[in-house]
Design a protein around this motif. Sequence first.
Motif, short mmCIF file in Angstrom:
data_model
loop_
_atom_site.label_atom_id
_atom_site.label_comp_id
_atom_site.label_asym_id
_atom_site.label_seq_id
_atom_site.Cartn_x
_atom_site.Cartn_y
_atom_site.Cartn_z
N PHE A 35 0.83 -1.21 0.10
CA PHE A 35 -0.05 -0.07 0.03
C PHE A 35 0.84 1.29 -0.12
O PHE A 35 0.27 2.55 0.08
CB PHE A 35 -0.82 0.15 1.29
N GLY A 36 2.12 0.94 -0.33
CA GLY A 36 3.06 2.39 -0.05
C GLY A 36 3.48 2.57 1.05
O GLY A 36 4.28 3.60 1.21
N ALA A 37 3.26 1.78 2.33
CA ALA A 37 3.38 2.30 3.50
C ALA A 37 4.87 1.70 3.96
O ALA A 37 5.04 0.48 3.60
CB ALA A 37 2.52 1.83 4.69
N ILE A 38 5.62 2.80 4.25
CA ILE A 38 7.02 2.26 4.83
C ILE A 38 7.40 2.69 6.19
O ILE A 38 6.60 3.80 6.59
CB ILE A 38 8.01 2.54 3.77
N SER A 39 8.04 1.91 6.75
CA SER A 39 8.42 2.41 8.15
C SER A 39 9.23 3.32 8.31
O SER A 39 10.54 3.19 7.60
CB SER A 39 8.51 1.21 9.01
N ILE A 40 9.35 4.38 8.71
CA ILE A 40 10.29 5.48 8.71
C ILE A 40 10.61 5.93 10.19
O ILE A 40 10.00 5.86 11.10
CB ILE A 40 9.68 6.55 8.01
N GLY A 41 12.07 6.16 10.23
CA GLY A 41 12.63 6.41 11.48
C GLY A 41 12.38 7.75 12.01
O GLY A 41 12.70 8.28 13.00
N CYS A 42 11.93 8.75 11.16
CA CYS A 42 12.00 10.23 11.47
C CYS A 42 10.53 10.59 11.57
O CYS A 42 10.11 10.83 10.35
CB CYS A 42 13.07 10.85 10.55
N PRO A 43 10.34 11.37 12.82
CA PRO A 43 8.93 12.12 12.67
C PRO A 43 8.74 13.07 11.78
O PRO A 43 7.52 13.20 11.33
CB PRO A 43 8.88 12.67 14.23
N LYS A 44 9.77 13.84 11.26
CA LYS A 44 9.51 14.85 10.49
C LYS A 44 9.06 14.23 9.14
O LYS A 44 8.53 14.93 8.06
CB LYS A 44 10.76 15.57 10.16
N HIS A 45 9.29 12.76 8.74
CA HIS A 45 9.05 12.19 7.25
C HIS A 45 7.52 11.74 7.54
O HIS A 45 7.02 11.47 6.44
CB HIS A 45 9.93 11.52 6.78
N ALA A 46 6.98 11.38 8.57
CA ALA A 46 6.12 10.36 8.92
C ALA A 46 4.60 11.03 8.63
O ALA A 46 4.42 12.16 8.64
CB ALA A 46 6.10 9.77 10.12
N ASP A 47 3.65 10.12 8.11
CA ASP A 47 2.15 10.61 8.14
C ASP A 47 1.56 9.94 9.29
O ASP A 47 0.66 10.64 9.67
CB ASP A 47 1.56 10.32 6.84
N ILE A 48 1.71 8.82 9.59
CA ILE A 48 0.90 8.21 10.66
C ILE A 48 1.96 7.74 11.90
O ILE A 48 2.87 7.07 11.43
CB ILE A 48 0.20 6.96 10.12
N LEU A 49 1.49 8.11 12.84
CA LEU A 49 2.20 7.75 14.11
C LEU A 49 1.41 6.37 14.72
O LEU A 49 0.24 6.60 15.09
CB LEU A 49 2.27 8.94 15.17
#
Lengths: 151, 280, 703
Positions: A39-53
């Motif tokens: 679905f295009g979701a990737i786990s990202i380590g940085c809050p500045k890049h993220a959409d969903i927490l």
Amino acid sequence: MNLSRARSPWVLHYDASSCNGCDIETVACMTPLYDIERFGAISIGCPKHADILLVTGTINHKSLRVLRNIYEQMTEPKVVAAIGICATSGGVFHQSYNLLGGVDKAIPVDVYISGCPPRPEAIIDAIVMGVEKLKKKGKEGLAGSAEASSG
Amino acid sequence: MSFAFSVAGILAAPFLGGLLAGLDRKITARLQGRKGPPIIQPFYDVIKLFGKESTYTNRHQVFYIYAYLLWMAMALLLLLTLQDFLVFVFALTFAEISLALAGFSTRSPYSHIGSNREILQILASEPVLVFLAFALYLASGSFMAGGLFLLGEPLLRNFPLIFAAVLLILTIKMRKSPFDLSSSAHAHQEIVRGVTTEFSGRYLALSEIAHWVELVIILFVVFLFWVDPWWVGILLALAAYLAEIVIDNIFARLKISWMVATAWGWGFGLSLLNILYFTM
Amino acid sequence: MSWNGFFLIAIVLPLVVAGLVYVVRSVQIRKILIISMAVALWAAGLWLHFSVGAEPQSFSFPWMNLPILLGDLMILAYITYVAIERRHPYLLIIGALQLAGLLYIEFALRPDMTQVSSLVIDRLAVVMFLLVSLVGSIICIYALRYMDEHSLHNGLRSETSHFQPLSPEASAQHDQGHTGRFFFWFVAFIGIMNGLIFANNIFWLYFFWEATTLCSFLLIGYEKTEESQSNALLALFLNSIGGLAMVVAIFLLVNSFDGDILSLLAVVDSGLEIISTPFQVALAFLVAAGFTKAAQLPFQNWLLGAMVAPTPVSALLHSSTMVKAGVYLILRLAPAYHGVLLSSAITLVGGFTFFAASLLAVADDNAKRILAYSTVANLGLIVACCGVNTPLAVSAAVILIVFHGVTKALLFMGVGVIEHAIGSRNVENMEGLVVRMPAVMVVMTIGVFGMFLPPFGMLFGKWAALEASIREPLVIGLLVAGSTLTAMFWTKYLGRMLSSLPGAEDRVIPAPISGYYMATLGILAVGVVGLSLGMTGVVQALAIPAVENWYAVAIQEVSGLNLAVFSWASYFNPEIVLGNFVVPEGLFPVGLLFLGLVLTVTIPLFFFSPEKERVSRVYLAGENLEDADSEEDLTSDMIPAGDAPREKGEGKMEGSFAGPLEAPAEASLGGYYFRNVLSEKLVRGLNGAAILLLLWMIGVALV
């Protein structure tokens, strides 16, 4: 734009004080079996890049500040999902003297997923629901900013 | 090549680079037994990022992120118009240094680590490109990349060792494992997000686009090894790209000192050997 | 203006001004004197530029030969005296040898100097004169302000160490005596340097050469601290080795050729390089003398030690002028060693210096020492260009001399301002200068970019050098490695200064900067950009005329073994309109690259409006401890006030985080210096290799 928003929910996972059960299930979403990257979701380590927490575990005095800080650093539109019963309400620990309760005691929560731990399917469902909220917020945000500029 | 072609090339490069990046994600997913995202996933990501709120940590950072994209485009322009290869290398260096400076222009430990590593990546990869410029000169009597098309034989024939060195730095330039040190696509081995930690929204999108352009540039450099007939060169570039994806998936990230030692030992050594062998 | 009048302004005027500055203690008069001298020098420079043609012009002043000789002997006597006083046996040996050699040459060999022209003006000398007089006088004006502040700093230092504060008047008196002495040597140096530029007679050359050594010694030791004294002695010692090499060369020339070759012009025109071993050895020794002054490895230590001197000294002597004397001599001699193995040896020494100095610069965190290493490296590149000895290469050498002089003076002056403002020379302490001193930072950015990025002149020179070096495959590797390392240490340097806390721009009030600084730094910064923009003009008006007499035709390999012959007119083919610079080897699109730079600066201004975007704090794993105003309004209504721990905002340390046990800890950052690899041992190894290379170079001449 909204299509892209729906197709690219980058996920940030924060463990507030979980027993790691929910964390394991969250990480399981990324394994070949569930593969949320479909679905295009990737786990990202940085809050500045993220959409969903994705937050797992109850909030205590130590994780409160961190959670707020991370939430503040995320950029709009953003969505918070409380994963598991602890994150939702505190669960079995909810009367414990050193806890504050669910995630919504600290920051606004958009999606609640119960379970101890929830199944990966449920977590994927949370992400999908989060995506819907994301779309809505994106639209509102755009309208809001248009209003502000016209006013 | 005509001016119109170059302009078209510059406009097309981000799309081509995005598609290549999407292909990479798909193939990587398949190699790992996953279904993977659609090929156009990178475009979704970037469009989404443009739609997000942009925060900045420092005004200079914004300046350097734009510089990263602009000089990457400049490098591509120089390459597509078949200009002086050394000048192209300098423009590329400017672009990469801008990225490092963008990382430096905030007091964040994570982006500083990324920037320091980015500098080391430049350090590791630049010499081989300069050697390639010298190979170009030795083959065609000029540093102009256009000379290759008049050569009559592929550059690969006389400079196989430099080709090997270029393949080695390809990994560094694409930021693929084992050398994805400054900013990795794989969350599991990145310290937060490396050099891009403090970018957000539009600025992250810009740096992503610049990275796609860089991908096209580096594959064009591989293409230069066999320009006549042109389709062999394109196949060569694609083969190199696929090989990189496989390497990316079978390696873990390695230590930075190992990267510098390898690039300077093997990359530098092979290139110099090839040039000395050719001139003697 | 007549030629004699010109020499009066160029050489004698600075010496007179120096004397006046020493005698007259008034600061106001000193300022007027020095600024008017600067204006006179600029005017003289312009006049010279427009009145010197392609042919060298010779001037004889035979009546000055005796005073020059006496001056030589006095300097040597002084050096010997210093050696005895400071108990430096090696310096004593070298000084005594020079003295003995000179006396032997003068009184036993008795060269006939009546026919030898004393001074020569050619286009190369014009380039050097423009550099020294323009940049030199700007630095003098800068020094006026700098030394005021400097004596203030010194006054503070003596207060703290002696616990006996001087009264302000007394301290001013005391310091004026000092700065008077400082300005005497500083201004006199410009006159001496001009003499060195025009000197043709080798005895005159030797006199001015030793005089710059002396000036350097006295200015490095100006502070009278133990460190500056010992570094000054080191500078004197290493430069005296160069002086000795020059005496040996003079001895060989006088002894072997019956007094036929007593001037630089004669050396260049003799055409003896192929047939005569003594001539080649003499050349090698002259070049070795150039190496000492240009601080090539293994002689680099004096230049690094010289960084204890006040910053204007570093800017004037140790970046833009005195060290350029070394490469200037080597460049002048380039036609003399054209086509012999010695030329390749020189390339190798230069290339090695370029590489090694760049490598060592990576490991240093002292801003001035980094600049010094970079100077050494770039001088190495210039030497390598001289050794390559093709039209493109020697033009590159001239271009590098010009641009390096201007850019490095700018950088040194910038660092000087920073040093006085923050009280440190350490790069690590320069963090966040971008908000503390934005104006200086603009200048520093121009300077650092000017050193290694397109489209600036230094990079153009490096481009030309690399394209030319293809003729020397052995040196290619060194140049490639050196140029990459250059990019690395400059980026690190600039990165440290850029690093600042988010939003700090709006909170910090920038430090005010004196008008003297702004004017001088501004002129140089505009100069760096302007000269780079007008690169084709610089090359056509300065670089090509300076060297075009040296080679009748340029031979260039085209496609493998085919040779093509170019005349100078067709070799360099700048397209003024597009700003493209076309040589047979390639093309440097100055105009296009500048367009890129302009876009880089303007596009963000169009698309970026800081007030519309949010300033975000740095990511510290969520543990930021910062001032809490933005945190509080977020969700403060959700948690009852008593519940939340109140540690946030307590320490109010910007950019700090909650460490172990919730103790606030500051995030400290540092650059990579690779001290485990780039150790003392490596330096010794590099020096050893350089000594071997140098011996090999002289050996090459012997065989």
